[in-house]
Motif scaffolding. Structure first.
Motif, PDB file in Angstrom:
ATOM      1  N   LEU A 259      52.413  35.486  32.347  1.00  0.00           N
ATOM      2  CA  LEU A 259      52.059  36.801  31.803  1.00  0.00           C
ATOM      3  C   LEU A 259      52.938  37.910  32.374  1.00  0.00           C
ATOM      4  O   LEU A 259      53.357  38.818  31.656  1.00  0.00           O
ATOM      5  N   VAL A 260      53.235  37.839  33.672  1.00  0.00           N
ATOM      6  CA  VAL A 260      54.094  38.853  34.291  1.00  0.00           C
ATOM      7  C   VAL A 260      55.504  38.765  33.713  1.00  0.00           C
ATOM      8  O   VAL A 260      56.124  39.792  33.405  1.00  0.00           O
ATOM      9  N   MET A 261      56.023  37.555  33.540  1.00  0.00           N
ATOM     10  CA  MET A 261      57.361  37.401  32.965  1.00  0.00           C
ATOM     11  C   MET A 261      57.410  37.852  31.498  1.00  0.00           C
ATOM     12  O   MET A 261      58.459  38.223  30.999  1.00  0.00           O
ATOM     13  N   ALA A 262      56.263  37.836  30.826  1.00  0.00           N
ATOM     14  CA  ALA A 262      56.183  38.307  29.445  1.00  0.00           C
ATOM     15  C   ALA A 262      55.895  39.809  29.392  1.00  0.00           C
ATOM     16  O   ALA A 262      55.489  40.323  28.370  1.00  0.00           O
ATOM     17  N   ALA A 263      56.101  40.487  30.503  1.00  0.00           N
ATOM     18  CA  ALA A 263      55.971  41.949  30.616  1.00  0.00           C
ATOM     19  C   ALA A 263      54.529  42.439  30.547  1.00  0.00           C
ATOM     20  O   ALA A 263      54.279  43.576  30.173  1.00  0.00           O
ATOM     21  N   ALA A 264      53.566  41.600  30.928  1.00  0.00           N
ATOM     22  CA  ALA A 264      52.171  42.042  30.937  1.00  0.00           C
ATOM     23  C   ALA A 264      51.870  42.907  32.154  1.00  0.00           C
ATOM     24  O   ALA A 264      50.953  43.707  32.127  1.00  0.00           O
ATOM     25  N   GLY A 265      52.597  42.738  33.237  1.00  0.00           N
ATOM     26  CA  GLY A 265      52.310  43.465  34.467  1.00  0.00           C
ATOM     27  C   GLY A 265      51.337  42.682  35.332  1.00  0.00           C
ATOM     28  O   GLY A 265      50.480  41.956  34.819  1.00  0.00           O
ATOM     29  N   LEU A 266      51.463  42.837  36.637  1.00  0.00           N
ATOM     30  CA  LEU A 266      50.649  42.070  37.580  1.00  0.00           C
ATOM     31  C   LEU A 266      49.167  42.390  37.448  1.00  0.00           C
ATOM     32  O   LEU A 266      48.323  41.505  37.415  1.00  0.00           O
ATOM     33  N   PHE A 267      48.824  43.651  37.341  1.00  0.00           N
ATOM     34  CA  PHE A 267      47.415  44.026  37.300  1.00  0.00           C
ATOM     35  C   PHE A 267      46.755  43.573  36.000  1.00  0.00           C
ATOM     36  O   PHE A 267      45.636  43.087  35.995  1.00  0.00           O
ATOM     37  N   ARG A 268      47.464  43.699  34.888  1.00  0.00           N
ATOM     38  CA  ARG A 268      46.924  43.221  33.605  1.00  0.00           C
ATOM     39  C   ARG A 268      46.779  41.701  33.620  1.00  0.00           C
ATOM     40  O   ARG A 268      45.789  41.151  33.137  1.00  0.00           O
ATOM     41  N   ALA A 269      47.770  41.007  34.183  1.00  0.00           N
ATOM     42  CA  ALA A 269      47.704  39.546  34.262  1.00  0.00           C
ATOM     43  C   ALA A 269      46.517  39.097  35.105  1.00  0.00           C
ATOM     44  O   ALA A 269      45.805  38.160  34.735  1.00  0.00           O
ATOM     45  N   ALA A 270      46.278  39.777  36.226  1.00  0.00           N
ATOM     46  CA  ALA A 270      45.156  39.411  37.085  1.00  0.00           C
ATOM     47  C   ALA A 270      43.821  39.705  36.398  1.00  0.00           C
ATOM     48  O   ALA A 270      42.890  38.902  36.462  1.00  0.00           O
ATOM     49  N   ALA A 271      43.736  40.835  35.710  1.00  0.00           N
ATOM     50  CA  ALA A 271      42.496  41.186  35.012  1.00  0.00           C
ATOM     51  C   ALA A 271      42.235  40.249  33.841  1.00  0.00           C
ATOM     52  O   ALA A 271      41.092  39.930  33.534  1.00  0.00           O
ATOM     53  N   THR A 272      43.283  39.791  33.195  1.00  0.00           N
ATOM     54  CA  THR A 272      43.140  38.866  32.075  1.00  0.00           C
ATOM     55  C   THR A 272      42.759  37.475  32.565  1.00  0.00           C
ATOM     56  O   THR A 272      41.925  36.797  31.967  1.00  0.00           O
ATOM     57  N   GLY A 273      43.348  37.049  33.658  1.00  0.00           N
ATOM     58  CA  GLY A 273      43.113  35.707  34.177  1.00  0.00           C
ATOM     59  C   GLY A 273      41.791  35.530  34.876  1.00  0.00           C
ATOM     60  O   GLY A 273      41.259  34.422  34.931  1.00  0.00           O
ATOM     61  N   ASP A 274      41.225  36.602  35.387  1.00  0.00           N
ATOM     62  CA  ASP A 274      39.957  36.519  36.114  1.00  0.00           C
ATOM     63  C   ASP A 274      39.076  37.709  35.755  1.00  0.00           C
ATOM     64  O   ASP A 274      38.852  38.588  36.574  1.00  0.00           O
ATOM     65  N   PRO A 275      38.566  37.768  34.532  1.00  0.00           N
ATOM     66  CA  PRO A 275      37.742  38.910  34.148  1.00  0.00           C
ATOM     67  C   PRO A 275      36.361  38.859  34.801  1.00  0.00           C
ATOM     68  O   PRO A 275      35.850  37.773  35.089  1.00  0.00           O
ATOM     69  N   PRO A 276      35.759  40.012  35.029  1.00  0.00           N
ATOM     70  CA  PRO A 276      34.394  40.020  35.556  1.00  0.00           C
ATOM     71  C   PRO A 276      33.399  39.614  34.464  1.00  0.00           C
ATOM     72  O   PRO A 276      33.759  39.488  33.290  1.00  0.00           O
ATOM     73  N   ALA A 277      32.159  39.464  34.834  1.00  0.00           N
ATOM     74  CA  ALA A 277      31.106  39.197  33.853  1.00  0.00           C
ATOM     75  C   ALA A 277      30.775  40.530  33.187  1.00  0.00           C
ATOM     76  O   ALA A 277      29.913  41.267  33.634  1.00  0.00           O
ATOM     77  N   TRP A 278      31.472  40.852  32.108  1.00  0.00           N
ATOM     78  CA  TRP A 278      31.415  42.191  31.514  1.00  0.00           C
ATOM     79  C   TRP A 278      30.478  42.303  30.311  1.00  0.00           C
ATOM     80  O   TRP A 278      30.088  43.396  29.939  1.00  0.00           O
ATOM     81  N   GLN A 279      30.065  41.207  29.706  1.00  0.00           N
ATOM     82  CA  GLN A 279      29.341  41.245  28.446  1.00  0.00           C
ATOM     83  C   GLN A 279      28.024  42.027  28.508  1.00  0.00           C
ATOM     84  O   GLN A 279      27.665  42.680  27.540  1.00  0.00           O
ATOM     85  N   ASN A 280      27.301  41.955  29.604  1.00  0.00           N
ATOM     86  CA  ASN A 280      25.984  42.586  29.700  1.00  0.00           C
ATOM     87  C   ASN A 280      25.967  43.833  30.575  1.00  0.00           C
ATOM     88  O   ASN A 280      24.899  44.272  30.984  1.00  0.00           O
ATOM     89  N   VAL A 281      27.123  44.397  30.855  1.00  0.00           N
ATOM     90  CA  VAL A 281      27.198  45.611  31.682  1.00  0.00           C
ATOM     91  C   VAL A 281      27.178  46.817  30.742  1.00  0.00           C
ATOM     92  O   VAL A 281      28.177  47.132  30.093  1.00  0.00           O
ATOM     93  N   GLU A 282      26.047  47.479  30.648  1.00  0.00           N
ATOM     94  CA  GLU A 282      25.873  48.599  29.723  1.00  0.00           C
ATOM     95  C   GLU A 282      26.660  49.835  30.146  1.00  0.00           C
ATOM     96  O   GLU A 282      27.076  50.626  29.305  1.00  0.00           O
ATOM     97  N   SER A 283      26.877  50.013  31.442  1.00  0.00           N
ATOM     98  CA  SER A 283      27.518  51.231  31.949  1.00  0.00           C
ATOM     99  C   SER A 283      29.049  51.147  31.970  1.00  0.00           C
ATOM    100  O   SER A 283      29.699  52.067  32.438  1.00  0.00           O
ATOM    101  N   MET A 284      29.623  50.065  31.447  1.00  0.00           N
ATOM    102  CA  MET A 284      31.075  49.890  31.477  1.00  0.00           C
ATOM    103  C   MET A 284      31.751  50.878  30.526  1.00  0.00           C
ATOM    104  O   MET A 284      31.280  51.130  29.424  1.00  0.00           O
ATOM    105  N   ASP A 285      32.866  51.429  30.982  1.00  0.00           N
ATOM    106  CA  ASP A 285      33.669  52.330  30.164  1.00  0.00           C
ATOM    107  C   ASP A 285      34.094  51.633  28.873  1.00  0.00           C
ATOM    108  O   ASP A 285      34.428  50.447  28.875  1.00  0.00           O
ATOM    109  N   ALA A 286      34.098  52.368  27.766  1.00  0.00           N
ATOM    110  CA  ALA A 286      34.408  51.775  26.458  1.00  0.00           C
ATOM    111  C   ALA A 286      35.824  51.214  26.397  1.00  0.00           C
ATOM    112  O   ALA A 286      36.062  50.174  25.765  1.00  0.00           O
ATOM    113  N   ASP A 287      36.793  51.877  27.049  1.00  0.00           N
ATOM    114  CA  ASP A 287      38.167  51.375  27.047  1.00  0.00           C
ATOM    115  C   ASP A 287      38.294  50.066  27.821  1.00  0.00           C
ATOM    116  O   ASP A 287      39.009  49.155  27.409  1.00  0.00           O
ATOM    117  N   ILE A 288      37.596  49.972  28.943  1.00  0.00           N
ATOM    118  CA  ILE A 288      37.636  48.737  29.738  1.00  0.00           C
ATOM    119  C   ILE A 288      36.953  47.609  28.970  1.00  0.00           C
ATOM    120  O   ILE A 288      37.444  46.481  28.936  1.00  0.00           O
TER     121      ILE A 288
END
Length: 83
Positions: free
Chosen positions: A10-39
């Motif tokens: 992902l980093v070599m495909a220009a995703a960036g380290l932080f995006r690659a890490a967030a994509t590869g290990d996402p939190p349990a986000w489905q039931n978090v009502e207070s999460m920002d809409a963009d995130i």
């Protein structure tokens, strides 16, 4: 594909380290009502490209300039960090 190879790809495909890490290990986000809409939109979009998996309890990675660390205590099946 192992996590390090996936992040490197992902980093070599220009995703960036932080995006690659967030994509590869996402939190349990489905039931978090207070999460920002963009995130929430980021995780929804990337969930179409990645299979869910039981991540290790902690991940530390670096590209030589930046370091990313995650700790996953909210995972119900997470084993202790020292195990």
């Amino acid at each position: 594909m192992s996590l390090d190879n996936m992040v490197e790809g992902l980093v070599m495909a220009a995703a960036g380290l932080f995006r690659a890490a967030a994509t590869g290990d996402p939190p349990a986000w489905q039931n978090v009502e207070s999460m920002d809409a963009d995130i929430r939109a980021f995780y929804e979009y990337n969930s179409m490209h990645m299979e869910p998996w039981d991540a290790p309890p902690a991940i530390v990675l670096t590209d030589g300039r930046y370091a990313v660390c995650t700790l996953r205590p909210q995972r119900p099946a997470a084993r202790p960090l020292g195990a």
